[in-house]
Design an enzyme around this catalytic site. Structure first.
Site, mmCIF file in Angstrom:
data_model
loop_
_atom_site.group_PDB
_atom_site.id
_atom_site.type_symbol
_atom_site.label_atom_id
_atom_site.label_comp_id
_atom_site.label_asym_id
_atom_site.label_seq_id
_atom_site.Cartn_x
_atom_site.Cartn_y
_atom_site.Cartn_z
ATOM 1 N N GLY A 32 4.770 161.614 15.274
ATOM 2 C CA GLY A 32 5.981 162.273 14.785
ATOM 3 C C GLY A 32 6.026 163.765 15.062
ATOM 4 C CB CYS A 241 28.243 138.120 19.907
ATOM 5 S SG CYS A 241 28.623 138.303 21.659
ATOM 6 C CB CYS A 244 26.097 134.934 22.824
ATOM 7 S SG CYS A 244 25.579 136.200 21.651
ATOM 8 C CB CYS A 266 25.564 141.170 22.154
ATOM 9 S SG CYS A 266 25.238 139.703 21.195
ATOM 10 C CB CYS A 272 24.823 139.036 24.981
ATOM 11 S SG CYS A 272 26.442 138.294 24.725
#
Lengths: 281, 374
Positions: A32, A241, A244, A266, A272
């Site tokens: 970090g 979606c 899909c 998606c 997808c």
């Protein structure tokens, strides 16, 4: 410079790669923490992935398989452009399949498919400093990180709650890494934040213009900042979606007609395509 | 029905082919040559070399041609090439006192050793469009004087320094170890070398605006153009295996030394201070702006900081680079669907909550809003 210039494998010279690898190792050692590095001028514009490209170039080997996404999609123009850059300068195999890739360079998304050990996710970062919009001075923010002085961030989140009833940050949602540094996850949607926690893959972040590299090593604790009475909440994506049928994934909204009709699809094009393949079988 | 946005590769190829065609333009018009650009657009070439940090008029001209005259794009092209070149070593600092001057003016002394030399300047031209340039023609021979021997031109600030009237230049310090801004990240507070490098590479327009702001009172420095000189200097390099200086060639530079607000204290007699600007090629505007901003950035060191933008090192040095700036501003063209979608979800939710609250209150929206504001 009459003949076509010959570039080193993955464009950068080996001394530069070594310098970047040292920065990456330091970044992994201090999860970090933003490590300054001597970012090079790349043949693509600042703000268009120069940091991610340098990190990828520094870690790329001949047998790596590279996937590049932008907004979760393999076929967005800048993803195409960066993938081509490495095809041309390194000749490595590329893929659109998340599970096949050893290195995934991304802008703004973490793939839907869970990442595995041995994979590296390289984020393109525009503004690496999570405190930047609260304190514009680098000298000041470095001091705040050194002293773990993050009060100003909590005040900002509190003010959000006071004004909107909730934390009104939907992307680049700040996280705390390994209980020490507050980190900008790059402008990924907060929907993706939980995927960073305890992730088996190595996550590297490159900010070219700002000359910083930082990292989240595998299996590291990554906590989205919140309050006890206002816990972090992942964006709830309603619906599924159109192409899909997947639910529980991040969806892009597409305007399909002059009457303002919309559908949702998606954002992760690989996810997808896989879902549609499975359905077809 | 929605068609997935495939075909990015083909779109990119087609866009670039169209770009190449538009760059060339009408095929009936002869193509620009590199030597035409480097000789007839020399000041543009100078700017690209300066902000591209690479002294190569031929490559700078190529960059301008490839960039269709977009200077920042040309600077970007030159830098992207420069970054691939190995660093073989540091040259010996150039000696601008030994410059073969083409132009040299001082605004602080009416006459001085070596004289005032106007040289090739736009100054005192009347800015009237010249219809003769619509066609081709020869401008005639320039006037010449003397025997062509180099004129000795001692620096104006050295004349002042001799009497202790201006602070001594730090040029005797070991500058061999100067940081290379393109190889080490800029950190604050920056060294003077880093600062001057950043300003030399900085955007001419940005520095011009900052310099102008100091003249209008945002961190005034009381500047006088002590000396501006333009001309050729020889660059020397000491190869470690030889141990002595060898000449590499000649470059054109513009140097500006400003004489500014005097300073002194109980321990130090009052004397003028300096601001310094030096750029590749002929560019007085840039060199003068750089000198003004350099001096402004010394405000903290000289105990005169007033919070003016041009005195703020982080602000100036973090934002003066036009290649960085244009990249980040223009990156807003890239797709941001995902972040925008996240904002849409939140905004719709906030609006729904607002509507629900308003309905629950059963009061006119205007009334409740006004109460909330009071």
């Amino acid at each position: 410079m009459n003949a076509a210039p010959e570039y080193n494998f993955a464009y950068l010279d080996e001394h530069t790669k070594r310098m970047i690898r040292r920065a990456i190792l330091k970044a992994i050692a201090i999860p970090g923490y933003q490590v300054p590095f001597a970012s090079r001028e790349m043949p693509m514009p600042y703000g268009w992935g120069t940091g991610g490209v340098q990190v990828t170039a520094a870690i790329l080997g001949r047998y790596d398989v590279l996937k590049v996404i932008d907004q979760g999609a393999d076929d967005t123009t800048n993803a195409v452009s960066i993938r081509r850059f490495f095809q041309k300068t390194a000749g490595v195999r590329t893929t659109t399949r998340t599970e096949e890739a050893s290195i995934i360079q991304t802008r703004h998304r973490i793939p839907e498919a869970p990442l595995k050990e041995g994979q590296v996710l390289v984020f393109q970062v525009p503004i690496p400093e999570p405190l930047r919009f609260l304190e514009p001075r680098e000298t000041e923010t470095r001091r705040m990180h050194a002293l773990e002085d993050y009060g100003v961030m909590h005040v900002k989140l509190y003010e959000d709650i006071a004004r909107h009833g909730q934390i009104a940050t939907t992307y680049a949602y700040p996280v705390k890494v390994a209980d020490r540094y507050v980190m900008d996850p790059s402008p990924t949607p907060k929907f993706d934040n939980p995927k960073m926690n305890d992730c088996p893959a190595l996550q590297l972040f490159g900010a070219g213009r700002e000359k910083r590299i930082y990292a989240v090593p595998p299996y590291t604790k990554v906590v989205s900042l919140d309050f006890e009475d206002h816990p972090f909440e992942r964006t709830r994506v309603a619906g599924s979606c159109e192409l899909c049928g997947s639910g529980g994934v991040f969806l892009d909204e597409i305007v399909t007609g002059d009457d303002g009709a919309r559908i949702f699809v998606c954002s992760d094009t690989d996810h997808c395509a896989n879902a549609r393949d499975r359905e077809a079988q | 029905m929605y068609v997935a946005v495939k075909g990015g590769e083909q779109a990119i190829d087609n866009a670039h082919r169209l770009l190449a065609s538009e760059r060339r333009g009408d095929l009936a018009i002869p193509e620009l040559t590199i030597s035409q650009i480097s000789s007839q657009l020399a000041l543009g070439v100078a700017r690209v070399m300066c902000e591209g940090s690479l002294y190569d008029p031929e490559l700078a001209a190529l960059a301008i041609k490839q960039a269709r005259g977009d200077m920042i794009e040309a600077i970007f092209l030159l830098r992207a090439y420069r970054t691939t070149q190995p660093r073989l070593g540091d040259s010996v600092p150039i000696d601008t006192s030994a410059m073969d001057v083409r132009r040299r003016v001082s605004a602080v002394f009416k006459d001085l050793p070596g004289g005032q030399i106007l040289g090739p300047t736009f100054d005192y031209t009347h800015r009237l469009l010249d219809p003769a340039l619509m066609g081709e023609g020869s401008p005639g021979e320039p006037a010449r004087s003397g025997d062509g021997a180099r004129i000795e031109t001692p620096r104006v600030l050295e004349l002042l320094d001799r009497d202790g009237l201006v602070e001594t230049s730090p040029r005797d310090r070991d500058v061999g170890a100067a940081d290379d801004l393109t190889r080490t990240p800029l950190e604050f507070p920056a060294s003077r070398e880093q600062r001057l490098q950043a300003l030399a590479r900085g955007d001419e327009g940005f520095l011009l605006g900052l310099a102008y702001s100091t003249q209008r009172g945002y961190g005034r420095t009381h500047p006088f153009a002590g000396e501006i000189r333009i001309g050729e200097v020889e660059v020397f390099f000491t190869p470690p295996e030889l141990g002595f200086e060898v000449p590499l060639g000649t470059i054109t530079v513009t140097e500006c030394e400003m004489v500014n607000q005097f300073h002194g204290s109980g321990d130090e007699a009052p004397r003028f201070t300096r601001g310094y600007g030096c750029v590749f090629g002929q560019s007085e505007r840039k060199a003068m702006s750089m000198a003004l901003v350099d001096r402004s950035l010394r405000a903290a060191e000289l105990g005169e900081a007033s919070g003016a933008p041009a005195q703020d090192e982080e602000f100036v040095l973090s934002h003066c680079d036009n290649v960085q700036a244009t990249g980040f501003v223009e990156h807003l063209k890239l797709p941001h669907y995902v972040d925008f979608q996240s904002e849409l979800v939140l905004l719709r939710q906030l609006r729904a909550e607002w509507e629900a609250e308003r309905a629950a209150l059963k009061t006119p929206a205007g009334v409740s809003l006004r109460e909330a504001a009071e």
